[in-house]
Motif scaffolding. Structure first.
Motif, mmCIF file in Angstrom:
data_model
loop_
_atom_site.group_PDB
_atom_site.id
_atom_site.type_symbol
_atom_site.label_atom_id
_atom_site.label_comp_id
_atom_site.label_asym_id
_atom_site.label_seq_id
_atom_site.Cartn_x
_atom_site.Cartn_y
_atom_site.Cartn_z
ATOM 1 N N VAL A 28 -36.177 -90.724 9.779
ATOM 2 C CA VAL A 28 -35.575 -89.479 10.259
ATOM 3 C C VAL A 28 -34.956 -88.748 9.084
ATOM 4 O O VAL A 28 -34.229 -89.352 8.280
ATOM 5 C CB VAL A 28 -34.493 -89.765 11.322
ATOM 6 N N ASN A 32 -31.899 -84.145 10.715
ATOM 7 C CA ASN A 32 -32.262 -84.414 12.106
ATOM 8 C C ASN A 32 -31.548 -85.634 12.686
ATOM 9 O O ASN A 32 -31.729 -85.953 13.866
ATOM 10 C CB ASN A 32 -33.769 -84.623 12.227
ATOM 11 N N ALA A 35 -29.287 -84.996 15.746
ATOM 12 C CA ALA A 35 -30.063 -84.665 16.935
ATOM 13 C C ALA A 35 -30.678 -85.919 17.557
ATOM 14 O O ALA A 35 -30.655 -86.098 18.780
ATOM 15 C CB ALA A 35 -31.151 -83.655 16.594
ATOM 16 N N VAL A 36 -31.214 -86.803 16.723
ATOM 17 C CA VAL A 36 -31.843 -88.027 17.208
ATOM 18 C C VAL A 36 -30.818 -88.920 17.897
ATOM 19 O O VAL A 36 -31.056 -89.435 18.998
ATOM 20 C CB VAL A 36 -32.534 -88.780 16.051
ATOM 21 N N LYS A 101 -38.770 -85.028 23.467
ATOM 22 C CA LYS A 101 -37.650 -84.508 22.674
ATOM 23 C C LYS A 101 -37.490 -85.268 21.362
ATOM 24 O O LYS A 101 -37.374 -84.677 20.294
ATOM 25 C CB LYS A 101 -36.350 -84.610 23.482
ATOM 26 N N PHE A 105 -38.287 -84.911 16.388
ATOM 27 C CA PHE A 105 -37.358 -85.079 15.276
ATOM 28 C C PHE A 105 -37.659 -86.302 14.409
ATOM 29 O O PHE A 105 -37.001 -86.508 13.394
ATOM 30 C CB PHE A 105 -35.926 -85.184 15.811
ATOM 31 N N GLU A 107 -39.977 -88.263 11.828
ATOM 32 C CA GLU A 107 -41.051 -88.021 10.870
ATOM 33 C C GLU A 107 -42.161 -89.058 10.987
ATOM 34 O O GLU A 107 -43.345 -88.726 10.898
ATOM 35 C CB GLU A 107 -40.494 -88.043 9.445
#
Length: 236
Positions: A28, A32, A35-36, A101, A105, A107
């Motif tokens: 990540v 982000n 958000a995660v 969702k 986020f 990668e």
């Protein structure tokens, strides 16, 4: 970008060990991360899975070839954790929305794995050192018997300790066993060596017992594979 939760559709756990786990190492970006964590927290806070503990770890230190920033672990008895991997669970609207969702986020899913836990001593502590290794069954069983015996006879309150096996997957394909040592604070981790030394001085019998059981173990059959340190962000 790999779809992290699509892996769950093809992974099914069905074994006889008392405690099973599934782990996912994900990458990540720093921007982000919040958000995660928020998406995971919101979902599992509102949708707890009966009989399953979900843990989110942030990776503190890792070799360059273990290119993951977070680890998600699901842990539970075989019956409870198996329900999580059934198509019916995966097809729930709430789960699909959550998957959509969070995949936006993440990668990359760096690795996935499942396995079992042989024992766990002490409460869950947030700073954890993970060691994976390969070993033959005979000697690793002797080693686990020694570790279990010593931890039961001589408990230590300054660290936790757990060990078990890797059934499939992981940061590398070479390891078939793992052990995790945990500490309440980073300072406890830094002083672990001195604490172990003082513990041995205060408990001379533990040294004698360890030496006796160690003599029965062929450590040439053990090979360290991977090592990293992580921090427990939250459990659900």
């Amino acid at each position: 970008m790999k779809n992290f939760f699509s892996i769950l559709l093809i992974l099914f756990v069905s074994v006889s060990f008392s405690q099973r786990w599934a782990a996912y190492g994900i990458k990540v970006s720093p921007q982000n991360e919040e958000a995660v964590v928020g998406i995971i927290d919101q979902y599992f806070t509102n949708n707890p899975i009966e009989g399953v503990t979900v843990s989110l770890f942030s990776v503190l230190f890792t070799p360059a070839d273990l290119n993951f920033t977070h680890e998600i672990i699901l842990d539970g008895d075989p019956e409870s954790i198996s329900k999580f991997f059934t198509p019916g669970f995966q097809q729930q609207t709430g789960w699909q929305l959550f998957s959509s969702k969070i995949n936006a986020f993440i990668e990359e899913t760096v690795f996935s794995a499942n396995g079992w836990r042989a024992f766990e001593f002490g409460e869950v502590m947030p700073f954890q050192m993970v060691n994976t290794f390969s070993a033959d069954n005979e000697n690793v069983n002797k080693w686990r018997n020694m570790a279990r015996t010593l931890n039961e006879k001589y408990p230590r309150d300054y660290r936790s300790f757990a060990s078990g096996g890797i059934s499939v997957g992981g940061p590398t394909s070479k390891a078939n066993n793992w052990m995790v040592t945990g500490w309440k604070t980073y300072e406890d981790y830094l002083t672990n060596w001195s604490n172990n030394r003082k513990f041995a001085e205060d408990n001379p019998k533990v040294v004698k017992d360890r030496e006796k059981m160690n003599a029965e173990i062929d450590y040439s059959e053990f090979e360290p594979v991977a090592k990293f340190m992580r921090f427990l962000v939250k459990q659900w």
